[in-house]
Design a protein around this motif. Sequence first.
Motif, PDB file in Angstrom:
ATOM      1  N   PHE A  31     -10.613  39.718 -23.507  1.00 52.00           N
ATOM      2  CA  PHE A  31     -10.282  38.406 -22.853  1.00 52.00           C
ATOM      3  C   PHE A  31      -8.760  38.410 -22.419  1.00 52.00           C
ATOM      4  N   HIS A  32      -8.324  37.423 -21.648  1.00 51.60           N
ATOM      5  CA  HIS A  32      -6.991  37.400 -21.424  1.00 51.60           C
ATOM      6  C   HIS A  32      -5.837  37.284 -22.422  1.00 51.60           C
ATOM      7  N   ASP A  33      -6.441  36.631 -23.635  1.00 56.44           N
ATOM      8  CA  ASP A  33      -5.327  36.351 -24.750  1.00 56.44           C
ATOM      9  C   ASP A  33      -5.891  37.628 -25.805  1.00 56.44           C
ATOM     10  N   GLY A  34      -6.228  38.803 -25.227  1.00 59.08           N
ATOM     11  CA  GLY A  34      -6.583  39.919 -26.248  1.00 59.08           C
ATOM     12  C   GLY A  34      -7.561  39.848 -27.089  1.00 59.08           C
ATOM     13  N   THR A  35      -8.194  38.849 -27.300  1.00 57.90           N
ATOM     14  CA  THR A  35      -9.536  39.010 -28.080  1.00 57.90           C
ATOM     15  C   THR A  35     -10.637  39.708 -27.406  1.00 57.90           C
ATOM     16  N   ASP A  36     -11.614  40.240 -28.225  1.00 58.52           N
ATOM     17  CA  ASP A  36     -12.712  41.080 -27.992  1.00 58.52           C
ATOM     18  C   ASP A  36     -13.834  40.242 -27.190  1.00 58.52           C
ATOM     19  N   PHE A  37     -14.433  40.363 -26.030  1.00 59.98           N
ATOM     20  CA  PHE A  37     -15.578  39.972 -25.549  1.00 59.98           C
ATOM     21  C   PHE A  37     -16.567  40.612 -26.344  1.00 59.98           C
ATOM     22  N   ASP A  38     -17.726  40.038 -26.783  1.00 56.46           N
ATOM     23  CA  ASP A  38     -18.837  40.530 -27.825  1.00 56.46           C
ATOM     24  C   ASP A  38     -20.110  39.355 -27.629  1.00 56.46           C
ATOM     25  N   ALA A  39     -20.803  40.032 -28.270  1.00 61.05           N
ATOM     26  CA  ALA A  39     -22.314  39.023 -28.394  1.00 61.05           C
ATOM     27  C   ALA A  39     -21.924  37.779 -28.881  1.00 61.05           C
ATOM     28  N   ASP A  40     -21.110  37.541 -30.053  1.00 63.31           N
ATOM     29  CA  ASP A  40     -20.567  36.130 -30.512  1.00 63.31           C
ATOM     30  C   ASP A  40     -19.949  35.376 -29.407  1.00 63.31           C
ATOM     31  N   ALA A  41     -19.288  36.089 -28.548  1.00 59.52           N
ATOM     32  CA  ALA A  41     -18.783  35.365 -27.515  1.00 59.52           C
ATOM     33  C   ALA A  41     -19.722  34.635 -26.713  1.00 59.52           C
TER      34      ALA A  41
ATOM     35  N   GLY B  55     -10.328  33.899 -19.736  1.00 60.66           N
ATOM     36  CA  GLY B  55     -11.573  34.616 -19.478  1.00 60.66           C
ATOM     37  C   GLY B  55     -11.333  36.215 -19.520  1.00 60.66           C
ATOM     38  N   THR B  56     -12.309  36.793 -18.954  1.00 60.49           N
ATOM     39  CA  THR B  56     -12.128  38.443 -18.889  1.00 60.49           C
ATOM     40  C   THR B  56     -12.074  38.747 -17.509  1.00 60.49           C
ATOM     41  N   GLY B  57     -11.779  37.792 -16.555  1.00 62.33           N
ATOM     42  CA  GLY B  57     -11.851  37.991 -15.175  1.00 62.33           C
ATOM     43  C   GLY B  57     -10.682  38.772 -14.376  1.00 62.33           C
ATOM     44  N   PRO B  58     -10.713  39.107 -13.097  1.00 61.75           N
ATOM     45  CA  PRO B  58      -9.814  39.913 -12.588  1.00 61.75           C
ATOM     46  C   PRO B  58      -8.434  39.058 -12.410  1.00 61.75           C
ATOM     47  N   PHE B  59      -8.117  37.709 -12.642  1.00 60.61           N
ATOM     48  CA  PHE B  59      -7.239  37.076 -12.472  1.00 60.61           C
ATOM     49  C   PHE B  59      -6.863  35.993 -13.686  1.00 60.61           C
ATOM     50  N   LYS B  60      -5.671  36.127 -14.277  1.00 57.73           N
ATOM     51  CA  LYS B  60      -5.212  35.182 -15.159  1.00 57.73           C
ATOM     52  C   LYS B  60      -4.652  33.733 -14.599  1.00 57.73           C
ATOM     53  N   PHE B  61      -5.100  32.709 -15.277  1.00 56.22           N
ATOM     54  CA  PHE B  61      -4.388  31.314 -14.958  1.00 56.22           C
ATOM     55  C   PHE B  61      -3.061  31.353 -15.162  1.00 56.22           C
ATOM     56  N   ALA B  62      -2.167  31.018 -14.236  1.00 57.29           N
ATOM     57  CA  ALA B  62      -0.724  30.936 -14.164  1.00 57.29           C
ATOM     58  C   ALA B  62      -0.153  29.668 -13.989  1.00 57.29           C
ATOM     59  N   GLY B  63      -0.734  28.921 -13.305  1.00 57.53           N
ATOM     60  CA  GLY B  63       0.061  27.595 -13.102  1.00 57.53           C
ATOM     61  C   GLY B  63      -0.867  26.808 -12.228  1.00 57.53           C
ATOM     62  N   TYR B  64      -0.806  25.269 -12.281  1.00 59.26           N
ATOM     63  CA  TYR B  64      -1.590  24.303 -11.467  1.00 59.26           C
ATOM     64  C   TYR B  64      -0.768  23.141 -11.471  1.00 59.26           C
ATOM     65  N   SER B  65      -0.756  22.632 -10.250  1.00 54.99           N
ATOM     66  CA  SER B  65      -0.149  21.480  -9.717  1.00 54.99           C
ATOM     67  C   SER B  65      -1.126  20.568  -8.933  1.00 54.99           C
ATOM     68  N   GLN B  66      -1.755  19.521  -9.611  1.00 52.42           N
ATOM     69  CA  GLN B  66      -2.906  18.797  -8.976  1.00 52.42           C
ATOM     70  C   GLN B  66      -2.652  18.726  -7.570  1.00 52.42           C
ATOM     71  N   ASP B  67      -3.518  18.783  -6.635  1.00 53.52           N
ATOM     72  CA  ASP B  67      -3.638  18.486  -5.166  1.00 53.52           C
ATOM     73  C   ASP B  67      -2.488  19.336  -4.510  1.00 53.52           C
ATOM     74  N   THR B  68      -1.839  20.478  -5.150  1.00 51.79           N
ATOM     75  CA  THR B  68      -0.713  21.137  -4.383  1.00 51.79           C
ATOM     76  C   THR B  68      -1.194  22.297  -4.482  1.00 51.79           C
ATOM     77  N   GLU B  69      -1.249  23.169  -5.812  1.00 43.51           N
ATOM     78  CA  GLU B  69      -1.506  24.530  -5.498  1.00 43.51           C
ATOM     79  C   GLU B  69      -1.997  24.909  -6.959  1.00 43.51           C
ATOM     80  N   THR B  70      -2.995  25.936  -7.059  1.00 44.18           N
ATOM     81  CA  THR B  70      -3.150  26.718  -8.290  1.00 44.18           C
ATOM     82  C   THR B  70      -2.786  28.121  -8.280  1.00 44.18           C
ATOM     83  N   VAL B  71      -2.093  28.696  -8.925  1.00 39.56           N
ATOM     84  CA  VAL B  71      -1.725  30.042  -9.068  1.00 39.56           C
ATOM     85  C   VAL B  71      -2.461  30.926 -10.053  1.00 39.56           C
ATOM     86  N   LEU B  72      -2.731  31.878  -9.742  1.00 38.60           N
ATOM     87  CA  LEU B  72      -3.449  32.788 -10.653  1.00 38.60           C
ATOM     88  C   LEU B  72      -2.831  34.302 -10.514  1.00 38.60           C
ATOM     89  N   GLU B  73      -2.715  35.195 -11.479  1.00 38.55           N
ATOM     90  CA  GLU B  73      -1.811  36.211 -11.461  1.00 38.55           C
ATOM     91  C   GLU B  73      -2.869  37.373 -11.659  1.00 38.55           C
TER      92      GLU B  73
END
Length: 536
Positions: free
Chosen positions: A129-139, A216-234
């Motif tokens: 995961f983006h926080d460094g924890t393991d993705f596994d069956a328990d998750a 998550g484990t996805g290709p992008f990390k959440f970096a910022g959000y301003s409602q009705d303005t923009e979402t930033v992923l890195e």
Amino acid sequence: MVNSKATHEKKFISRSAEKESTQCPSLLSRRQFVKAGVAGVGGIVIPSLSAPAFAAGRGGTLKVALTADPISFDPHLTGNLQGRGAAQSIHDTLFGIDNKGNLSPMLVDRWEQPDNKTYLLHLRSGVKFHDGTDFDADAVVYNINRIRNPETGSIRSGEIKALDRIEAVDRLTVKMTLKYPFAAFLFPFTDVSGCIGSPAAFEKYGKERANLNPVGTGPFKFAGYSQDTETVLERNGNYWDAGKPYVDRLILRPIPTGSTRLIELQTGGVDLSEGLPLQNIAALRTQPDIVVSERVGFRWEYIGFNAKEKFPGSNARFRQAFQWAIDREALHHVAYFGTGAVGYSGILPSHPFHESAYKPFTYNKDMAGKLLDESGLGSAEITAYLRPEPVKQRAAQLVQAMAADVGVKINLEQLDYASHRAKLRSGELPMDMHGWWGYRPDPDQYLSVLLGSDGSYAKRHGYNNPKMDDLFRKQRAETDRDKRRALFRRITDLMNEDAIYVPWHYSSDFKGLSPRVKGFHHAADAIIEYKHISLG
């Protein structure tokens, strides 16, 4: 009976500024126009076009114009298409879908089915995961149980209600046991039901704060959000799918007005835009500086009625009258500028269960009037709340005029996206003019949510029919495709008889791209896989 198509088109167009022709040029270069889909409308089969080979570039910022704000980044709570797209960029799903509509590996590397009620999922190793924890069956077990927990309030719980038990067999193996055989059970895990978030993050932030702290484990990390303005992923530099994503940053900008999205695309303010204005499609197809991509038969549109006692929709004859009172051809030409196709069921043209000859209704004011007389409501009046979506605004005004022709007054009131969503989820929409469901690999994934007595939308609309529940039980247990097809025809007939949802249209999905965007694939569900895109 009158020729309503010409009447309603003339009535509506006279007060609309959007009058452009929708005639398509006879020949289009592939660079200008890419049409994707299978089993297209009108019986035409349109093969998917694979993207040309290219050397993927690295770096840069991909800027995207969305039609609406994602609202929520919690994969188990998000609802709209934009929220699902953002959630799937941050969280990988358990399964993917290949070009033939079959399940393919994602976080699940391989799977097996020892019997008709048991699945063994073998997970991909070495994923974090983006926080460094393991993705596994328990998750995986944690996430699925979070969806199932009523305290979570997930709208996805209905998609996996066939699940009886889930357990971790070992660190990378998950066992799922069903309550009953269900041939299409795994398909919801290709969407946000299959998005796996960090259990540590869910516990740290709780339900209220997890929305703006997705991990998550996805290709992008959440970096910022301003409602009705923009979402930033890195970019996730440690992504398990080596080399992806190609861009360093992804900026999602909600721009509700279609003309504004188009200007941003034309002037380079964004590289990719959702929801091109339908009245501009024909002209845009001829412009060399914009690539127009169409996904045929992406979604079906309906009017939803609330059957709870305090609403006019509690009267079956009132609801049924709308099957005959609306002129679907006029809606097709005026609201959708001739794109897509008229629709009479919830089975999309891209699905093998679709029946192109199924047309149980015609526009008939006399039939609509007869049903309204039988309803005993007299001069009926109902309120429809509208979001700032031009297509549905046009459609709602046209339906309002059609209803007035048979003696029903529809009051149209405006709401923003968040307020409309809250009203829908609370079960307080008398009439839902924005009803639609996009492509899913199996129609049970959305029809059961709408029509099954334990489906979240059915509950919101006060719908409960034991005959419908029995049909769903039968089709889930059936493994023969032809027999499932026949059962879905019976489900469609009963849906149209009960008329909680009045279908009217199959819509194409249009996206506009700068020629510098490489690697774009127009998915059947219209959700963009940003990890494949690079900038040339």
